[in-house]
Design an enzyme around this catalytic site. Structure first.
Site, PDB file in Angstrom:
ATOM      1  N   GLY A  10      37.427  38.368  93.089  1.00  0.00           N
ATOM      2  CA  GLY A  10      36.335  39.726  92.630  1.00  0.00           C
ATOM      3  C   GLY A  10      36.606  40.293  91.176  1.00  0.00           C
ATOM      4  O   GLY A  10      36.908  42.295  91.106  1.00  0.00           O
ATOM      5  N   GLY A  13      34.887  43.832  90.291  1.00  0.00           N
ATOM      6  CA  GLY A  13      35.012  45.487  90.549  1.00  0.00           C
ATOM      7  C   GLY A  13      35.106  45.989  89.087  1.00  0.00           C
ATOM      8  O   GLY A  13      35.255  45.813  88.416  1.00  0.00           O
ATOM      9  N   GLN A  14      35.584  47.466  89.533  1.00  0.00           N
ATOM     10  CA  GLN A  14      36.481  48.450  88.615  1.00  0.00           C
ATOM     11  C   GLN A  14      37.020  47.037  86.810  1.00  0.00           C
ATOM     12  O   GLN A  14      37.047  47.684  85.937  1.00  0.00           O
ATOM     13  CB  GLN A  14      36.920  49.681  88.791  1.00  0.00           C
ATOM     14  N   ASP A  36      32.855  36.812  92.530  1.00  0.00           N
ATOM     15  CA  ASP A  36      33.116  37.725  93.864  1.00  0.00           C
ATOM     16  C   ASP A  36      32.063  37.519  94.537  1.00  0.00           C
ATOM     17  O   ASP A  36      31.329  36.344  95.117  1.00  0.00           O
ATOM     18  CB  ASP A  36      32.388  39.269  92.231  1.00  0.00           C
ATOM     19  N   ASP A  54      34.160  34.851  98.643  1.00  0.00           N
ATOM     20  CA  ASP A  54      35.058  35.338  99.759  1.00  0.00           C
ATOM     21  C   ASP A  54      36.055  35.398  99.193  1.00  0.00           C
ATOM     22  O   ASP A  54      37.018  34.543  99.700  1.00  0.00           O
ATOM     23  CB  ASP A  54      34.502  35.368 100.545  1.00  0.00           C
ATOM     24  N   TYR A 144      45.604  51.453 102.242  1.00  0.00           N
ATOM     25  CA  TYR A 144      45.438  51.094 101.296  1.00  0.00           C
ATOM     26  C   TYR A 144      46.720  50.940 100.764  1.00  0.00           C
ATOM     27  O   TYR A 144      47.441  49.675 100.406  1.00  0.00           O
ATOM     28  CB  TYR A 144      44.828  51.480 100.335  1.00  0.00           C
ATOM     29  N   LYS A 148      49.530  47.756  99.776  1.00  0.00           N
ATOM     30  CA  LYS A 148      49.770  47.142  98.744  1.00  0.00           C
ATOM     31  C   LYS A 148      50.961  47.570  98.842  1.00  0.00           C
ATOM     32  O   LYS A 148      52.282  46.603  98.065  1.00  0.00           O
ATOM     33  CB  LYS A 148      49.305  48.335  97.561  1.00  0.00           C
TER      34      LYS A 148
HETATM   35  C1  VAH Z   1      42.376  54.342  94.630  1.00  0.00           C
HETATM   36  N1  VAH Z   1      41.570  53.793  92.287  1.00  0.00           N
HETATM   37  O1  VAH Z   1      41.978  55.627  94.195  1.00  0.00           O
HETATM   38  C2  VAH Z   1      42.680  53.433  93.769  1.00  0.00           C
HETATM   39  C3  VAH Z   1      43.649  53.906  92.923  1.00  0.00           C
HETATM   40  C4  VAH Z   1      45.400  55.649  92.552  1.00  0.00           C
HETATM   41  C5  VAH Z   1      44.199  55.190  93.402  1.00  0.00           C
HETATM   42  O2  VAH Z   1      44.804  52.628  93.638  1.00  0.00           O
HETATM   43  O3  VAH Z   1      42.194  54.085  95.394  1.00  0.00           O
END
Ligand code: VAH
Length: 316
Positions: A10, A13-14, A36, A54, A144, A148
């Site tokens: 990855g 990414g940012q 990536d 991947d 998300y 996590k």
């Molecule tokens: C998001 N940039 O906005 C991420 C981050 C705390 C936010 O995990 O999903």
């Protein structure tokens, strides 16, 4: 760091772009393989090894680890909060599938260390929102955040069951000028700097007083490397660490920009991301990270604003 050979999954990414640059500066370009999904390498990463990979392809990852004698893997590939709400099952598959596979591979291939980022998105509305503690009620309400938090628990399980050294940070919203964010609820805090220079106006998708924990990318990268270099005996938790730097609202970041661009104007049009932001902490208690491995941020809102505008102007 001894002669570690690092794979970043990855890397486009940012966080990935900046982490590759920092680790290559520390270890040498050839010690850090960037990978990536994208076929072509990110322009900033062209001066070192790159592989199209991947994050969910366990066989390819295993083959690469064996071929390149990889000793550490940073798994940064993930679908963030806003994108995750648009395709929940895909987000779960990518975020969890890639992690569970890598944990297994980490045991089989005897990796020295794995890094897997978490987020303040693990916290939900039942968590104290001011100075959110390291250990507290954790009931995420986004896919998300669920992925996590579940991932943190799996990392802790592999540490205890298989003695696999897996570490992570609960990143706040991250702000960078070198690399673009992708699909997050905190992306407004990056977009606003670009628009301040480009058009002089920004319409925020979060309301003016939405306080969120944020961090400049230089601090986030340093926190990551300092955590990974900390002696394992100093780490008092198997979960990802809370790390903080500052909290601000769209109104406050706009005011900081107006110190440099007086005519800059902001307006507000909250969208679905407001509902996500409303479930997250307003500020973070990172005293455990400060105690265990001396975490200390270096950028506040004013210093970050100066740095962002200066570098974005220079970048053109
Ligand atoms: C998001 N940039 O906005 C991420 C981050 C705390 C936010 O995990 O999903």
């Amino acid at each position: 760091m001894p002669s570690e050979k690092i794979l970043i999954i990855g890397a486009g990414g940012q966080i990935g772009v900046e982490l590759v640059l920092a680790l290559r500066a520390a270890l040498g370009n050839n010690q850090v393989i960037a990978s990536d999904l994208k076929k072509e390498v990110h322009p900033l990463l062209a001066d070192g090894p790159y592989v199209t990979l991947d994050a969910t392809d366990g066989a390819a990852i295993t083959a690469l680890i064996q071929k390149e004698k990889i000793t550490q893997v940073y798994l940064l590939a993930a679908m963030l909060s806003a994108t995750g709400e648009k395709m929940p099952m895909k987000a779960w598959e990518v975020n969890m599938g890639s992690l569970l596979q890598l944990l297994e591979i980490g045991v089989q291939e005897k990796l020295n260390k794995i890094y897997w980022p978490s987020s303040i998105a693990v916290f939900g509305t039942t968590t104290p929102r001011v100075e959110t503690p390291q250990a507290t009620i954790i009931e995420p309400t986004t896919v998300y955040g669920i992925s996590k938090y579940a991932g943190e628990l799996w990392c802790q399980y592999y540490q205890k069951r298989y003695k696999l050294d897996v570490r992570g940070l609960r990143y706040p919203g991250l702000i960078s000028w070198k690399s673009a964010p992708g699909g997050g609820t905190t992306d407004y805090a990056v977009e606003i700097y670009h628009e301040a220079l480009k058009s002089g106006h920004y319409t925020s998708f979060l309301s003016e007083n939405t306080y969120l924990p944020m961090m400049f990318m230089d601090d986030a990268i340093r926190a990551t490397i300092e955590l990974m270099e900390a002696p394992a005996a100093q780490l008092s938790t198997g979960m990802a660490y809370n790390v903080g730097a500052m909290s601000f609202s769209p109104k406050e970041i706009a005011a900081a920009i107006q110190q440099h661009i007086p005519d800059f104007r902001i307006s507000y049009a909250p969208d679905f991301r407001q509902d996500i932001a409303n479930t997250w902490p307003q500020s973070i208690d990172d005293s455990t990270a400060r105690k265990d491995w001396n975490w200390k941020p270096e950028f506040d809102l004013n210093r970050m604003t100066e740095t962002m505008l200066y570098n974005l102007k220079k970048k053109g």
